[in-house]
Design a protein around this motif. Structure first.
Motif, PDB file in Angstrom:
ATOM      1  N   ILE A  91      35.421  48.270  54.341  1.00  0.00           N
ATOM      2  CA  ILE A  91      35.390  47.877  52.927  1.00  0.00           C
ATOM      3  C   ILE A  91      35.652  49.081  52.028  1.00  0.00           C
ATOM      4  N   GLU A  92      35.124  50.242  52.395  1.00  0.00           N
ATOM      5  CA  GLU A  92      35.380  51.470  51.624  1.00  0.00           C
ATOM      6  C   GLU A  92      36.876  51.766  51.567  1.00  0.00           C
ATOM      7  N   LEU A  93      37.544  51.638  52.704  1.00  0.00           N
ATOM      8  CA  LEU A  93      38.963  51.961  52.776  1.00  0.00           C
ATOM      9  C   LEU A  93      39.834  50.876  52.150  1.00  0.00           C
ATOM     10  N   ASN A  94      39.574  49.619  52.504  1.00  0.00           N
ATOM     11  CA  ASN A  94      40.488  48.539  52.170  1.00  0.00           C
ATOM     12  C   ASN A  94      40.215  47.833  50.853  1.00  0.00           C
ATOM     13  N   LEU A  95      39.076  48.107  50.237  1.00  0.00           N
ATOM     14  CA  LEU A  95      38.778  47.538  48.918  1.00  0.00           C
ATOM     15  C   LEU A  95      38.403  48.625  47.919  1.00  0.00           C
ATOM     16  N   VAL A  96      37.361  49.383  48.236  1.00  0.00           N
ATOM     17  CA  VAL A  96      36.882  50.400  47.291  1.00  0.00           C
ATOM     18  C   VAL A  96      37.953  51.461  47.035  1.00  0.00           C
ATOM     19  N   SER A 113      47.641  43.649  49.585  1.00  0.00           N
ATOM     20  CA  SER A 113      46.542  42.973  50.275  1.00  0.00           C
ATOM     21  C   SER A 113      47.054  42.456  51.619  1.00  0.00           C
ATOM     22  N   SER A 114      46.700  41.234  51.984  1.00  0.00           N
ATOM     23  CA  SER A 114      47.115  40.635  53.257  1.00  0.00           C
ATOM     24  C   SER A 114      46.717  39.173  53.240  1.00  0.00           C
ATOM     25  N   ILE A 115      47.488  38.340  53.932  1.00  0.00           N
ATOM     26  CA  ILE A 115      47.054  36.942  54.044  1.00  0.00           C
ATOM     27  C   ILE A 115      45.772  36.848  54.862  1.00  0.00           C
ATOM     28  N   ALA A 144      40.346  39.854  50.613  1.00  0.00           N
ATOM     29  CA  ALA A 144      39.982  38.789  49.672  1.00  0.00           C
ATOM     30  C   ALA A 144      39.447  39.405  48.388  1.00  0.00           C
ATOM     31  N   GLY A 145      38.697  40.493  48.532  1.00  0.00           N
ATOM     32  CA  GLY A 145      38.146  41.185  47.372  1.00  0.00           C
ATOM     33  C   GLY A 145      39.210  41.752  46.452  1.00  0.00           C
ATOM     34  N   LEU A 146      40.345  42.170  47.013  1.00  0.00           N
ATOM     35  CA  LEU A 146      41.428  42.700  46.181  1.00  0.00           C
ATOM     36  C   LEU A 146      41.965  41.632  45.235  1.00  0.00           C
ATOM     37  N   ALA A 147      42.117  40.419  45.748  1.00  0.00           N
ATOM     38  CA  ALA A 147      42.574  39.326  44.882  1.00  0.00           C
ATOM     39  C   ALA A 147      41.547  39.065  43.786  1.00  0.00           C
ATOM     40  N   GLY A 148      40.275  39.048  44.150  1.00  0.00           N
ATOM     41  CA  GLY A 148      39.217  38.848  43.160  1.00  0.00           C
ATOM     42  C   GLY A 148      39.195  39.950  42.121  1.00  0.00           C
ATOM     43  N   PHE A 149      39.396  41.184  42.564  1.00  0.00           N
ATOM     44  CA  PHE A 149      39.443  42.319  41.647  1.00  0.00           C
ATOM     45  C   PHE A 149      40.612  42.171  40.677  1.00  0.00           C
ATOM     46  N   SER A 195      57.640  39.758  33.277  1.00  0.00           N
ATOM     47  CA  SER A 195      57.032  38.445  33.064  1.00  0.00           C
ATOM     48  C   SER A 195      56.021  38.064  34.132  1.00  0.00           C
ATOM     49  N   ILE A 196      55.875  38.887  35.171  1.00  0.00           N
ATOM     50  CA  ILE A 196      54.971  38.532  36.267  1.00  0.00           C
ATOM     51  C   ILE A 196      53.670  39.321  36.131  1.00  0.00           C
ATOM     52  N   ALA A 197      52.567  38.602  35.947  1.00  0.00           N
ATOM     53  CA  ALA A 197      51.255  39.245  35.785  1.00  0.00           C
ATOM     54  C   ALA A 197      50.165  38.304  36.280  1.00  0.00           C
ATOM     55  N   GLY A 198      49.126  38.884  36.868  1.00  0.00           N
ATOM     56  CA  GLY A 198      47.990  38.101  37.324  1.00  0.00           C
ATOM     57  C   GLY A 198      48.290  37.203  38.501  1.00  0.00           C
TER      58      GLY A 198
END
Length: 237
Positions: free
Chosen positions: A101-106, A132-134, A150-155, A221-224
């Protein structure tokens, strides 16, 4: 004469990061590679030796490199499944989960937060793109990695509106199986079975990911958005 745009690529010495850096260099960007491993020397590419999990080191490195100047975009790539993470969650040491989690999200969050003052200073179109990744939607025997992705998408969803108000577009790219020299050496992958799980019968290569990232940087035009590039693996499921 238009000034050269500055783009940071964390994990820019890895296979996908290198492909992204090369596409950007070919299209006239100045690329700052943030990694613990020095990449091959190239014109208009600058190496910043830093571990993305160490926030204080990142802020010092960015202050030294960009004080008084601006950054037009950042692509956060650094990450990967830890070798010892390939196991049932019940058998996984919690320290391994924490490290993943430290490496792949934080690490992604650290880099985005550390670069914000220099992104805000840019008068150009500016963007944050996170890889991210599927597997963020389900990964067998990779609990920490899956949670991180999954956390990256949420972030991204959490900061997209705020960043939009500052003129910064935020997007996530979620690759499926990507064929690299490293993945080809991974004996645990059942390639024929994985191929049957796609709609196209083939997998993405690093250049495919790089081209998508470049499009997101250029397209105002691509955001979010969390954009999946997986040869139809999710649909096939």
């Amino acid at each position: 004469m238009t000034a050269m745009k500055n783009i940071i690529v964390t994990g820019g010495s890895g296979t996908i990061g290198t492909a992204i850096a090369e596409v950007l260099l070919r299209n006239g960007y100045k690329v700052y590679v943030v990694d613990v491993k020095e990449p091959e020397k190239k014109a208009n590419q600058v190496f910043i030796h830093c571990d993305v999990t160490k926030y204080d080191d990142l802020t010092k490195a960015f202050r030294k490199e960009f004080d008084g100047s601006a950054v037009d975009g950042i692509v956060t790539v650094a990450g990967g499944v830890l070798p010892e993470e390939w196991s049932d969650f019940s058998d996984t040491d919690m320290e391994v989960i924490r490290k993943s989690i430290e490496l792949n999200l934080v690490g992604h969050i650290n880099a985005v937060h550390a670069v914000l003052p220099y992104l805000i200073a840019s008068k150009e179109d500016k963007s944050i793109t996170m890889i991210s990744s599927i597997n963020g939607m389900a990964a067998y025997r990779m609990a920490g990695y899956s949670a991180s992705k999954a956390g990256l998408a949420g972030f991204m969803y959490g900061i997209a509106k705020e960043m939009g108000e500052k003129g910064i577009r935020v997007n996530v790219v979620s690759p499926g199986t990507v064929v690299t020299e490293l993945t080809l050496r991974e004996s645990k992958k059942e390639w024929s079975k994985l191929r049957e799980g796609t709609l196209t019968g083939q997998f993405a290569v690093p250049e495919d990911i790089a081209q998508l990232v470049y499009m997101l940087i250029c397209n105002k035009s691509i955001a979010g958005q969390n954009i999946v590039i997986d040869s139809g693996q999710l649909i096939k499921k």
